[in-house]
Scaffold this motif. Structure first.
Motif, PDB file in Angstrom:
ATOM      1  N   ASP A 105     -23.433 -23.248 -64.064  1.00 32.51           N
ATOM      2  CA  ASP A 105     -22.343 -24.159 -64.461  1.00 32.51           C
ATOM      3  C   ASP A 105     -22.852 -25.263 -65.386  1.00 32.51           C
ATOM      4  N   PHE A 106     -24.018 -25.812 -65.053  1.00 31.06           N
ATOM      5  CA  PHE A 106     -24.613 -26.867 -65.873  1.00 31.06           C
ATOM      6  C   PHE A 106     -24.896 -26.349 -67.283  1.00 31.06           C
ATOM      7  N   ASN A 107     -25.517 -25.175 -67.372  1.00 31.04           N
ATOM      8  CA  ASN A 107     -25.836 -24.602 -68.684  1.00 31.04           C
ATOM      9  C   ASN A 107     -24.568 -24.302 -69.493  1.00 31.04           C
ATOM     10  N   ARG A 108     -23.541 -23.794 -68.818  1.00 32.85           N
ATOM     11  CA  ARG A 108     -22.287 -23.494 -69.502  1.00 32.85           C
ATOM     12  C   ARG A 108     -21.679 -24.778 -70.079  1.00 32.85           C
ATOM     13  N   ARG A 109     -21.631 -25.841 -69.281  1.00 33.94           N
ATOM     14  CA  ARG A 109     -21.072 -27.114 -69.754  1.00 33.94           C
ATOM     15  C   ARG A 109     -21.905 -27.697 -70.881  1.00 33.94           C
ATOM     16  N   ARG A 110     -23.227 -27.628 -70.738  1.00 41.00           N
ATOM     17  CA  ARG A 110     -24.099 -28.153 -71.794  1.00 41.00           C
ATOM     18  C   ARG A 110     -23.886 -27.386 -73.094  1.00 41.00           C
ATOM     19  N   ASN A 111     -23.767 -26.055 -72.990  1.00 40.30           N
ATOM     20  CA  ASN A 111     -23.524 -25.256 -74.184  1.00 40.30           C
ATOM     21  C   ASN A 111     -22.182 -25.594 -74.826  1.00 40.30           C
ATOM     22  N   GLU A 112     -21.160 -25.844 -74.004  1.00 37.22           N
ATOM     23  CA  GLU A 112     -19.853 -26.251 -74.539  1.00 37.22           C
ATOM     24  C   GLU A 112     -19.972 -27.559 -75.307  1.00 37.22           C
ATOM     25  N   GLU A 113     -20.605 -28.534 -74.691  1.00 35.21           N
ATOM     26  CA  GLU A 113     -20.749 -29.846 -75.333  1.00 35.21           C
ATOM     27  C   GLU A 113     -21.600 -29.749 -76.598  1.00 35.21           C
ATOM     28  N   PHE A 114     -22.708 -29.033 -76.520  1.00 33.47           N
ATOM     29  CA  PHE A 114     -23.591 -28.928 -77.676  1.00 33.47           C
ATOM     30  C   PHE A 114     -22.946 -28.127 -78.801  1.00 33.47           C
ATOM     31  N   SER A 115     -22.108 -27.177 -78.458  1.00 33.99           N
ATOM     32  CA  SER A 115     -21.384 -26.418 -79.478  1.00 33.99           C
ATOM     33  C   SER A 115     -20.491 -27.354 -80.286  1.00 33.99           C
ATOM     34  N   ALA A 116     -19.819 -28.271 -79.616  1.00 30.66           N
ATOM     35  CA  ALA A 116     -18.974 -29.248 -80.312  1.00 30.66           C
ATOM     36  C   ALA A 116     -19.820 -30.167 -81.193  1.00 30.66           C
ATOM     37  N   ILE A 117     -21.007 -30.528 -80.722  1.00 33.26           N
ATOM     38  CA  ILE A 117     -21.900 -31.385 -81.512  1.00 33.26           C
ATOM     39  C   ILE A 117     -22.380 -30.643 -82.750  1.00 33.26           C
ATOM     40  N   VAL A 118     -22.708 -29.376 -82.587  1.00 30.38           N
ATOM     41  CA  VAL A 118     -23.162 -28.569 -83.728  1.00 30.38           C
ATOM     42  C   VAL A 118     -22.048 -28.479 -84.780  1.00 30.38           C
ATOM     43  N   GLU A 119     -20.801 -28.326 -84.330  1.00 35.22           N
ATOM     44  CA  GLU A 119     -19.682 -28.290 -85.278  1.00 35.22           C
ATOM     45  C   GLU A 119     -19.576 -29.604 -86.044  1.00 35.22           C
ATOM     46  N   LYS A 120     -19.698 -30.736 -85.338  1.00 31.51           N
ATOM     47  CA  LYS A 120     -19.662 -32.049 -86.000  1.00 31.51           C
ATOM     48  C   LYS A 120     -20.832 -32.191 -86.976  1.00 31.51           C
ATOM     49  N   ALA A 121     -22.007 -31.755 -86.540  1.00 29.83           N
ATOM     50  CA  ALA A 121     -23.192 -31.845 -87.395  1.00 29.83           C
ATOM     51  C   ALA A 121     -23.024 -30.976 -88.635  1.00 29.83           C
ATOM     52  N   ASP A 122     -22.480 -29.763 -88.462  1.00 31.44           N
ATOM     53  CA  ASP A 122     -22.261 -28.883 -89.606  1.00 31.44           C
ATOM     54  C   ASP A 122     -21.310 -29.524 -90.612  1.00 31.44           C
ATOM     55  N   ALA A 123     -20.262 -30.189 -90.111  1.00 31.10           N
ATOM     56  CA  ALA A 123     -19.326 -30.872 -91.010  1.00 31.10           C
ATOM     57  C   ALA A 123     -20.030 -32.023 -91.738  1.00 31.10           C
ATOM     58  N   ALA A 124     -20.862 -32.775 -91.016  1.00 31.51           N
ATOM     59  CA  ALA A 124     -21.608 -33.872 -91.641  1.00 31.51           C
ATOM     60  C   ALA A 124     -22.590 -33.335 -92.683  1.00 31.51           C
ATOM     61  N   ILE A 125     -23.253 -32.237 -92.359  1.00 38.42           N
ATOM     62  CA  ILE A 125     -24.206 -31.624 -93.296  1.00 38.42           C
ATOM     63  C   ILE A 125     -23.466 -31.145 -94.548  1.00 38.42           C
ATOM     64  N   GLN A 126     -22.309 -30.514 -94.354  1.00 43.47           N
ATOM     65  CA  GLN A 126     -21.516 -30.042 -95.498  1.00 43.47           C
ATOM     66  C   GLN A 126     -21.094 -31.219 -96.373  1.00 43.47           C
ATOM     67  N   ASN A 127     -20.694 -32.307 -95.749  1.00 41.60           N
ATOM     68  CA  ASN A 127     -20.290 -33.497 -96.488  1.00 41.60           C
ATOM     69  C   ASN A 127     -21.460 -34.059 -97.295  1.00 41.60           C
ATOM     70  N   ILE A 128     -22.624 -34.159 -96.676  1.00 41.64           N
ATOM     71  CA  ILE A 128     -23.829 -34.646 -97.367  1.00 41.64           C
ATOM     72  C   ILE A 128     -24.172 -33.712 -98.523  1.00 41.64           C
ATOM     73  N   ALA A 129     -24.110 -32.410 -98.279  1.00 37.91           N
ATOM     74  CA  ALA A 129     -24.419 -31.432 -99.329  1.00 37.91           C
ATOM     75  C   ALA A 129     -23.470 -31.590-100.509  1.00 37.91           C
ATOM     76  N   ASP A 130     -22.181 -31.744-100.227  1.00 42.14           N
ATOM     77  CA  ASP A 130     -21.194 -31.893-101.297  1.00 42.14           C
ATOM     78  C   ASP A 130     -21.392 -33.196-102.066  1.00 42.14           C
ATOM     79  N   ASN A 131     -21.599 -34.287-101.348  1.00 42.78           N
ATOM     80  CA  ASN A 131     -21.714 -35.605-101.981  1.00 42.78           C
ATOM     81  C   ASN A 131     -23.024 -35.800-102.739  1.00 42.78           C
TER      82      ASN A 131
END
Length: 160
Positions: A105-131
């Motif tokens: 259960d702990f690993n599943r929740r951590r993966n859920e939370e980290f997946s959302a962080i990776v999505e935010k990071a990917d958006a930030a990386i894309q923004n930096i790349a574009d700018n």
């Protein structure tokens, strides 16, 4: 002679402009050091605190019961000894099952939370790349020069 130098400098200009701009981001650092990662870690720890405490209490009970059994075993009747051994075995099995469920259960929740962080990071990386005009941004590499590491910029974009 100056005309030759001028022509060669003009010929080199398109080559310099055509260079590829490469960046690197450490996913490990993002998932460890970013503000969203720290917040997620605290959130998960709070969610699982009660169950972790229960597991600690159950482990302590098992340890205390086992010590009591070891102390009492010489004076117990055969049937009492077998009964208490069975109880200890059942308690140990229950503890192991609960630990396994907790970890899953702990690993599943951590993966859920980290997946959302990776999505935010990917958006930030894309923004930096574009700018900033990056042609390629690599995540996770064996070796990286600090001059292409943009992890700090991504951490700032994520608020930490």
């Amino acid at each position: 002679m100056a005309a030759v130098l001028g022509v060669s400098a003009m010929a080199a200009a398109p080559i310099a402009q055509a260079q590829t701009k490469i960046g690197f981001v450490s996913t490990e650092r993002i998932l460890r050091d970013s503000q969203p990662a720290k917040a997620a870690q605290s959130k998960i720890e709070a969610e699982f605190k009660r169950r972790d405490d229960e597991l600690q209490n159950l482990a302590n009970k098992l340890r205390n019961d086992a010590q009591k059994f070891d102390k009492d075993a010489p004076v117990l009747s055969e049937s009492d000894r077998i009964s208490r051994q069975r109880q200890l075995s059942d308690l140990d099995s229950d503890l192991q099952r609960k630990r396994r469920e907790f970890q899953e259960d702990f690993n599943r929740r951590r993966n859920e939370e980290f997946s959302a962080i990776v999505e935010k990071a990917d958006a930030a990386i894309q923004n930096i790349a574009d700018n900033q005009g990056y042609d390629l941004i690599i995540q996770d590499a064996v070796t990286v020069s600090p001059r292409v590491d943009i992890t700090d910029e991504v951490l700032k974009a994520l608020g930490g």
